[in-house]
Scaffold this motif. Structure first.
Motif, PDB file in Angstrom:
ATOM      1  N   ARG A  95       0.395   9.309  -5.679  1.00 23.51           N
ATOM      2  CA  ARG A  95       0.459  10.714  -5.288  1.00 23.51           C
ATOM      3  C   ARG A  95       1.558  11.439  -6.066  1.00 23.51           C
ATOM      4  O   ARG A  95       1.444  12.640  -6.350  1.00 23.51           O
ATOM      5  CB  ARG A  95       0.688  10.837  -3.788  1.00 23.51           C
ATOM      6  CG  ARG A  95      -0.502  10.343  -2.977  1.00 23.51           C
ATOM      7  CD  ARG A  95      -0.480  10.803  -1.531  1.00 23.51           C
ATOM      8  NE  ARG A  95      -1.621  10.261  -0.804  1.00 23.51           N
ATOM      9  CZ  ARG A  95      -2.846  10.775  -0.834  1.00 23.51           C
ATOM     10  NH1 ARG A  95      -3.086  11.844  -1.584  1.00 23.51           N
ATOM     11  NH2 ARG A  95      -3.835  10.223  -0.149  1.00 23.51           N
ATOM     12  N   TYR A 147       0.823  -1.211   0.000  1.00 27.56           N
ATOM     13  CA  TYR A 147       0.000   0.000   0.000  1.00 27.56           C
ATOM     14  C   TYR A 147       0.856   1.259   0.000  1.00 27.56           C
ATOM     15  O   TYR A 147       0.586   2.206  -0.742  1.00 27.56           O
ATOM     16  CB  TYR A 147      -0.925   0.004   1.223  1.00 27.56           C
ATOM     17  CG  TYR A 147      -1.582   1.346   1.467  1.00 27.56           C
ATOM     18  CD1 TYR A 147      -2.596   1.806   0.623  1.00 27.56           C
ATOM     19  CD2 TYR A 147      -1.169   2.171   2.517  1.00 27.56           C
ATOM     20  CE1 TYR A 147      -3.180   3.040   0.825  1.00 27.56           C
ATOM     21  CE2 TYR A 147      -1.740   3.399   2.723  1.00 27.56           C
ATOM     22  CZ  TYR A 147      -2.753   3.836   1.878  1.00 27.56           C
ATOM     23  OH  TYR A 147      -3.331   5.060   2.078  1.00 27.56           O
ATOM     24  N   GLU A 148       1.903   1.283   0.824  1.00 29.46           N
ATOM     25  CA  GLU A 148       2.738   2.480   0.930  1.00 29.46           C
ATOM     26  C   GLU A 148       3.344   2.858  -0.408  1.00 29.46           C
ATOM     27  O   GLU A 148       3.314   4.017  -0.819  1.00 29.46           O
ATOM     28  CB  GLU A 148       3.847   2.238   1.958  1.00 29.46           C
ATOM     29  CG  GLU A 148       3.555   2.814   3.330  1.00 29.46           C
ATOM     30  CD  GLU A 148       4.820   2.902   4.175  1.00 29.46           C
ATOM     31  OE1 GLU A 148       5.173   4.021   4.569  1.00 29.46           O
ATOM     32  OE2 GLU A 148       5.435   1.852   4.390  1.00 29.46           O
ATOM     33  N   GLU A 170       0.530   4.022  -2.848  1.00 29.16           N
ATOM     34  CA  GLU A 170       0.024   5.361  -2.540  1.00 29.16           C
ATOM     35  C   GLU A 170       1.032   6.429  -2.938  1.00 29.16           C
ATOM     36  O   GLU A 170       0.680   7.447  -3.541  1.00 29.16           O
ATOM     37  CB  GLU A 170      -0.287   5.477  -1.052  1.00 29.16           C
ATOM     38  CG  GLU A 170      -0.941   6.813  -0.705  1.00 29.16           C
ATOM     39  CD  GLU A 170      -1.047   7.021   0.795  1.00 29.16           C
ATOM     40  OE1 GLU A 170      -2.058   7.606   1.233  1.00 29.16           O
ATOM     41  OE2 GLU A 170      -0.116   6.637   1.513  1.00 29.16           O
ATOM     42  N   VAL A 228      -5.700   1.364  -1.927  1.00 25.64           N
ATOM     43  CA  VAL A 228      -5.714   2.643  -2.636  1.00 25.64           C
ATOM     44  C   VAL A 228      -7.151   3.015  -2.975  1.00 25.64           C
ATOM     45  O   VAL A 228      -7.928   2.178  -3.443  1.00 25.64           O
ATOM     46  CB  VAL A 228      -4.864   2.569  -3.918  1.00 25.64           C
ATOM     47  CG1 VAL A 228      -4.877   3.904  -4.641  1.00 25.64           C
ATOM     48  CG2 VAL A 228      -3.443   2.142  -3.593  1.00 25.64           C
ATOM     49  N   GLU A 229      -7.521   4.266  -2.739  1.00 31.62           N
ATOM     50  CA  GLU A 229      -8.877   4.723  -3.030  1.00 31.62           C
ATOM     51  C   GLU A 229      -9.139   4.703  -4.538  1.00 31.62           C
ATOM     52  O   GLU A 229      -8.294   5.174  -5.323  1.00 31.62           O
ATOM     53  CB  GLU A 229      -9.086   6.138  -2.500  1.00 31.62           C
ATOM     54  CG  GLU A 229      -9.121   6.247  -0.993  1.00 31.62           C
ATOM     55  CD  GLU A 229     -10.339   5.525  -0.399  1.00 31.62           C
ATOM     56  OE1 GLU A 229     -11.355   5.361  -1.106  1.00 31.62           O
ATOM     57  OE2 GLU A 229     -10.256   5.110   0.765  1.00 31.62           O
TER      58      GLU A 229
END
Length: 584
Positions: A407, A399-400, A403, A436-437
């Motif tokens: 971004r 995830y990190e 993201e 992630v959205e």
């Protein structure tokens, strides 16, 4: 000398070569220090088979092809590998108490006398090409068999008999001559792998055997090795560790290293990975050829419409492009080709990789080092402080990293990365699963590209064929679409090691993030729904791109089925309108 001159006249009489070319080859042979026959082959004046058939006729001997001859095990066992290697022959059969051997130099009268003296028995000769004899020796005895036999013979002569059944035998042989032989064997193994165009060498210990396999064109093949190799497993692993600058005393923890190798004009990076197993350490050597790594997008084999689409993605000022597929599907090669196209003076490019496959001139590259806490997400934060225009993240694993990559693309950077998914649409659900959205995915993604490598049909033995009933239907094709298709298959020959395939070519599934796809992404649609919508808008699936390769005679139905998984989406091809053959 007289017999050589007579043989040259025989070549002219047999119309194998004319006198003018023979004279040129003779001059070149004297200048280069090679034999006349080698010169004729190297200059392209005659084939090796034609020359040695003529030589066999001249000597009134039979011409044979050992690789196509069934050689009994009891015949092979009568000739030690080191003798076959030293005198360059292979046993073929036993006939009325006489051993028949294949040689490539029947004009050498001393050769057969030497073989008779060494083996202490009656010998008859037949003729084979040097390439066939070399190939047969490796098949019958295994790579480096003469080296293994020499180690055992020397140890027995010195009174130190090795226990070949003990897994750790050979770990500390304490003999410079044996160590030199192990070095020679490992070198022979790597050279054989490179000559076979292998991408990986697997050295795998089991209870009573040591298996060596080469991955060639994506498929594993057993490498011929002598049975005695099991007793030298530990010594072989130690040698590989020394070459890769690893800790030879550490036998419990995984280790990774790198070897730089040069063979002829080629330069190779050998990536070594070692794992511990109950029967000893298993070794994987990934072979990376520097000359084939630096490819342009035009050289990757994109179909024209796919190349145009991919180039349009690269023109975007910011966003994210993902290349998906399993390990070994060529994702890194594709991304390097993309970076090469974008690598201009006005672009600042930074990569974070694990490992760095190759050094790219003009590109700032960083290596992940998890042992000190320098991972992908940490590297991404640091990269942003260096004002990059283009960023490559070797792989999105958590995830990190996902993201941070997304971004980064939101703040005006063009980001490339890879992801392990089965198809292009699966990238969306994979990122969503990571946390992630969906709205972030929809607003940053430019395209998701799924990639596979299919084996090319060998051009030297390609022939027309009719596919098995049901294959076209399984791919969702109509009889009309088969009209005009150049359907070929490889019969199998020396150059493709009788597999029918030589080399690989990529097939792609390119999913552009159109407004409709973005809307489905925001609404958390399944990958199946996204793929269905993309196909309705013109996206070609992996199997459709594979069919285009089959249509052109570059690959086969069987190969496309091998690398593309069956799924509920295979029927998309049937749902699509197929009023005309696939555009090629």
């Amino acid at each position: 000398m007289a017999s050589v001159k007579a043989f040259e006249k025989q070549l002219i009489r047999d119309n194998v070569v004319d006198e003018e070319r023979l004279n040129r080859a003779r001059t070149e042979a004297q200048k280069s220090g090679v034999t006349l026959l080698d010169a004729l082959v190297q200059m392209g004046y005659a084939t090796e088979e034609a020359l040695y058939r003529s030589l066999a006729d001249f000597c009134e001997l039979q011409f044979v092809t050992p690789s196509k001859t069934e050689i009994p095990e009891e015949v092979i066992s009568q000739v030690p590998a080191r003798f076959a290697s030293h005198y360059n022959f292979v046993p073929i059969q036993e006939r009325n108490g006489t051993l028949v051997v294949a040689i490539s130099d029947p004009l050498n009268a001393q050769l057969l006398d030497d073989i008779r003296l060494v083996l202490k028995r009656r010998i008859d000769a037949v003729v084979a090409t040097p390439d066939e004899i070399e190939r047969a020796k490796k098949t019958l005895y295994g790579v480096g068999a003469d080296t293994m036999e020499r180690i055992i013979s020397d140890s027995e002569a010195s009174g130190t008999v090795l226990n070949l059944n003990a897994p750790a035998a050979g770990a500390n042989l304490g003999d410079d001559q044996v160590d030199a032989s192990i070095i020679k064997f490992v070198n022979e193994l790597i050279v054989e792998a490179i000559d076979s165009d292998a991408t990986d060498v697997h050295i795998e210990p089991f209870e009573d055997t040591l298996r060596v396999r080469f991955r060639i064109d994506g498929v594993l093949h057993q490498a011929p090795t002598p049975p005695s190799i099991r007793g030298f497993h530990a010594a072989i692993v130690s040698r590989v560790k020394i070459m890769a600058n690893l800790n030879i005393a550490e036998k419990r923890l995984p280790q990774d290293g790198k070897i730089l190798a040069t063979l002829g004009d080629g330069q190779y990076d050998l990536r070594v990975s070692i794992l511990s197993t109950p029967h000893g350490e298993t070794v994987n050597i990934r072979i990376l050829n520097r000359s084939t790594m630096f490819l342009t997008l035009d050289q990757l084999g994109f179909l024209q419409e796919d190349l145009s689409a991919f180039n349009s993605y690269l023109k975007k000022p910011h966003g994210m492009i993902l290349v998906t597929g399993p390990t070994g599907s060529g994702k890194t090669t594709t991304l390097y080709a993309a970076l090469a196209k974008l690598n201009k003076l006005e672009h600042k490019i930074i990569t974070i990789e694990d490992p760095i496959e190759y050094q790219l001139r003009g590109v700032t590259q960083m290596q992940v080092m998890p042992q000190i806490g320098f991972d992908f997400s940490t590297a991404l934060r640091s990269m942003l402080r260096h004002d990059p225009d283009i960023m490559l993240v070797g792989e999105i694993r958590d995830y990190e990293t996902a993201e941070m990559a997304i971004r980064s693309s939101l703040t005006g950077h063009l980001v490339f990365s890879t992801l392990h998914t089965n198809d292009a649409a699966g990238a969306v659900t994979r990122l969503t699963d990571m946390g992630v959205e969906p709205f972030l995915i929809a607003s940053t993604m430019i395209a998701s590209v799924a990639q596979r490598l299919v084996r090319r049909i060998c051009p030297h033995c390609a022939e027309p064929y009719t596919p098995e009933p049901g294959m076209a239907e399984e791919m969702g094709l109509t009889p009309e679409q088969l009209e005009g298709a150049n359907l070929l298959t490889g019969r199998g020959c020396d150059r493709c090691r009788y597999t029918g395939y030589r080399g690989r070519v990529a097939i792609y599934e390119m999913l552009p993030f159109t407004n409709a796809v973005r809307e489905l992404t925001v609404n958390r649609a399944t990958s199946t729904e996204i793929k269905r919508k993309a196909c309705a808008q013109g996206m070609k699936t992996l199997r459709e791109t594979g069919w285009q390769r089959v249509y052109k005679g570059e690959s086969t139905f069987e190969e496309v089925f091998r690398v593309t998984a069956e799924s509920e989406m295979d029927d998309i091809m049937v749902e699509k309108s197929h009023d005309a053959p696939v555009s090629v």
